[in-house]
Each structure stands twice: as C-alpha cells, then as structure tokens.
Design an enzyme around this catalytic site. Structure first.
Site, PDB file in Angstrom:
ATOM      1  N   ARG A 232       1.702 -12.189   4.971  1.00  0.00           N
ATOM      2  CA  ARG A 232       3.153 -12.369   4.860  1.00  0.00           C
ATOM      3  C   ARG A 232       3.910 -12.069   6.146  1.00  0.00           C
ATOM      4  O   ARG A 232       5.108 -12.298   6.226  1.00  0.00           O
ATOM      5  CB  ARG A 232       3.697 -11.491   3.731  1.00  0.00           C
ATOM      6  CG  ARG A 232       3.100 -11.837   2.370  1.00  0.00           C
ATOM      7  CD  ARG A 232       3.943 -11.264   1.271  1.00  0.00           C
ATOM      8  NE  ARG A 232       3.367 -11.497  -0.042  1.00  0.00           N
ATOM      9  CZ  ARG A 232       3.987 -11.226  -1.189  1.00  0.00           C
ATOM     10  NH1 ARG A 232       5.202 -10.710  -1.179  1.00  0.00           N
ATOM     11  NH2 ARG A 232       3.398 -11.468  -2.347  1.00  0.00           N
TER      12      ARG A 232
ATOM     13  N   HIS B 282      -4.349 -15.842   9.727  1.00  0.00           N
ATOM     14  CA  HIS B 282      -3.342 -14.797   9.514  1.00  0.00           C
ATOM     15  C   HIS B 282      -3.635 -13.522  10.299  1.00  0.00           C
ATOM     16  O   HIS B 282      -3.069 -12.468   9.997  1.00  0.00           O
ATOM     17  CB  HIS B 282      -3.170 -14.453   8.030  1.00  0.00           C
ATOM     18  CG  HIS B 282      -2.868 -15.637   7.160  1.00  0.00           C
ATOM     19  ND1 HIS B 282      -1.739 -16.423   7.337  1.00  0.00           N
ATOM     20  CD2 HIS B 282      -3.553 -16.177   6.124  1.00  0.00           C
ATOM     21  CE1 HIS B 282      -1.737 -17.387   6.426  1.00  0.00           C
ATOM     22  NE2 HIS B 282      -2.825 -17.271   5.679  1.00  0.00           N
TER      23      HIS B 282
ATOM     24  N   PRO C 231       0.833  -1.209   0.000  1.00  0.00           N
ATOM     25  CA  PRO C 231       0.000   0.000   0.000  1.00  0.00           C
ATOM     26  C   PRO C 231       0.866   1.257   0.000  1.00  0.00           C
ATOM     27  O   PRO C 231       1.851   1.337   0.747  1.00  0.00           O
ATOM     28  CB  PRO C 231      -0.799  -0.128   1.302  1.00  0.00           C
ATOM     29  CG  PRO C 231      -0.792  -1.580   1.615  1.00  0.00           C
ATOM     30  CD  PRO C 231       0.520  -2.091   1.121  1.00  0.00           C
ATOM     31  N   GLU C 232       0.521   2.203  -0.854  1.00  0.00           N
ATOM     32  CA  GLU C 232       1.262   3.462  -0.922  1.00  0.00           C
ATOM     33  C   GLU C 232       0.437   4.560  -0.260  1.00  0.00           C
ATOM     34  O   GLU C 232      -0.580   4.289   0.379  1.00  0.00           O
ATOM     35  CB  GLU C 232       1.587   3.766  -2.380  1.00  0.00           C
ATOM     36  CG  GLU C 232       2.430   2.666  -3.034  1.00  0.00           C
ATOM     37  CD  GLU C 232       2.765   2.937  -4.491  1.00  0.00           C
ATOM     38  OE1 GLU C 232       2.821   4.118  -4.890  1.00  0.00           O
ATOM     39  OE2 GLU C 232       2.950   1.967  -5.246  1.00  0.00           O
TER      40      GLU C 232
END
Length: 276
Positions: A112, A93, A2-3
């Site tokens: 991740r 997760h 995400p930016e």
C-alpha cells in the site's frame, strides 16, 4: 496494521539477521516513503558506510541504530522487511533496498506504500515527530494503575477510543484493545471517565498480560502479517473476540457481535461485556 506484539517480533527477528552488517548502498524506488530528510539522495548518502549497531521498538515504530544515525520506521498497514541475497529477484512492491557489504540486502516491501522512514542523528530521534508525543510503553512500569486512572478521569470519550490514542499508551491497536476489553469485562462504548479504580486496575493488568502472551506467540497473523523470516504469528488462535463475529464466546457461548466504535470495527461478547 501491525501492533506492538507484531512489531516487537519483527524487531527480534531483525536483530538475529542484520546486526553488525555495513550498508554499502541504498536504493529507493518509492521516494514518498522517505519523510526525513526530504531529499532522497541525502537519505541514501547518509546511510552509506553505516553499520547496524542495534534495533529498538517504540510503540509500533522500529528504530534502527546505525554508527551515527537512527532510522525510525513505521510499517503501517502492509510494510515488511526481509533479508535476501543481493542476486535474488526483487519482488513486486519492494520500495527500499539496503545493500550490505557482505552481498545481502535488507528489503522493505509495502503493497500500500503507507510506510514511513525518518532519519535522525543518533540521540535526536525521540525529540521530534513521529516519536516525541508518544505515551508510555504498556509493558513498562510507567503504564500503571495510578497513571491510567488519573488519565481516564479527564476523558469523556469511549474507552475504546481512549485506548487507541497513542499519546495515552503506545502500541495497542484495534486487535489488542478488543481483546483486553473482553478480558477486563468492559464494554468498549463505556465512557472512560466512568470506569472505577478497580476496572482501570483490571484493564492495566489484562493489557500487559495480553500483549506479553501475543509477543510469546509471535503476534497475530491477521490478513498478511509475517515476521522478517517469513513466519506467521500464532496468537490469533487464542483470540477471544477479535475477528470472531458470529462465533460462540469461548467463556459463555453467546454469539460474538461486531459493532462500530470510534470509527473502528469492534468485537464484543454482549453477555460478558454489558454496557453501563
């Protein structure tokens, strides 16, 4: 990853969801996400009884302001926050759960496990890493032609590599660098110091325009990004080059190409962005 537009969207949705809520307990299933303090139990104990007073953003980082503390959170590749009733099943997760006194939970999910959380005394969060070395916000007045042109004169790397450097300008990653360079009609392999004043001026303007438009659209949903209310961003429908390898350029019809620049997949129109 995400930016800036995606993180700004997450910030705005979290403001709607959790401001004023008091933390009753914290559960950490993956301690490596907690970077400061080192001891997970200290992190948990410090947050108990803290109220969420504000949420801010610095570049790609979220900053949660509590009664006495500030938590700096980086989502990295796959991190997501969501608000759930405490009794809802916990999804796979999900690594950190902030249980509020009203029976809801803010849950942090990260496939991740690359995300990070740093806890500081309020007021000290900008004095240490990960925030202390960040450059100016691209939508602020500090990011202007005078600043950028002077900085570029000292850079002998490609303009793509320079714009990805978070010490030069924060929050602009691979998607929006590609888009801004296309709009500015600058080839990503151009050496930064070779840019003219006019090109640098154009670049400042299109970076601001591109990011503002992306924020308005809720960011770009590339791979698995969603905001904290489960909504996808829509700016990907307006992308000119990123992810459009093999498709026609929207401005000239030339086939979009994918290169590798600064170690990153990079999308260009070879007609609109000619190399020097």
């Amino acid at each position: 990853m995400p930016e800036l537009p995606e993180v700004e969207t997450v910030k705005r949705t979290l403001e709607q969801l959790i401001l004023g809520r008091e933390i009753k307990d914290v559960t950490v299933h993956w301690p490596k996400i907690i970077k400061k303090p080192i001891e997970t139990e200290q992190f948990i104990d410090a947050l108990k009884g803290q109220k969420v007073e504000a949420i801010d953003r610095r570049g790609k980082f979220l900053i949660f302001y509590f009664t006495d503390l500030a938590m700096v959170s980086h989502l990295r590749m796959e991190g997501k926050y969501g608000l759930f009733p405490k009794d809802d099943p916990v999804e796979k997760h999900t690594h950190v759960l902030f249980t509020f006194s009203d029976g809801t939970e803010l849950r942090y999910k990260d496939v991740r496990k690359f995300g990070t959380m740093h806890l500081f005394k309020k007021g000290e969060e900008h004095q240490s890493l990960p925030l202390s070395k960040l450059g100016p916000e691209p939508l602020s007045g500090d990011f202007n032609i005078a600043y950028l042109y002077e900085a570029l004169q000292k850079k002998n790397r490609t303009i793509k590599a320079v714009l990805l450097d978070q010490e030069l300008v924060v929050g602009v990653g691979n998607i929006y660098v590609d888009e801004a360079l296309f709009r500015a009609k600058i080839h990503p392999q151009t050496i930064a110091s070779a840019l003219t004043y006019e090109e640098a001026d154009r670049l400042v303007k299109v970076i601001k325009e591109t990011l503002a438009e992306a924020i308005e659209q809720g960011g770009s949903t590339i791979r698995s990004y969603i905001n904290s209310q489960g909504q996808i961003g829509m700016f990907q429908q307006q992308l000119f080059v990123y992810g459009r390898n093999g498709e026609q350029c929207k401005e000239c019809g030339t086939e979009i190409e994918k290169l590798k620049v600064a170690g990153r997949g990079t999308h260009i129109c070879p007609s609109c962005q000619k190399p020097y």
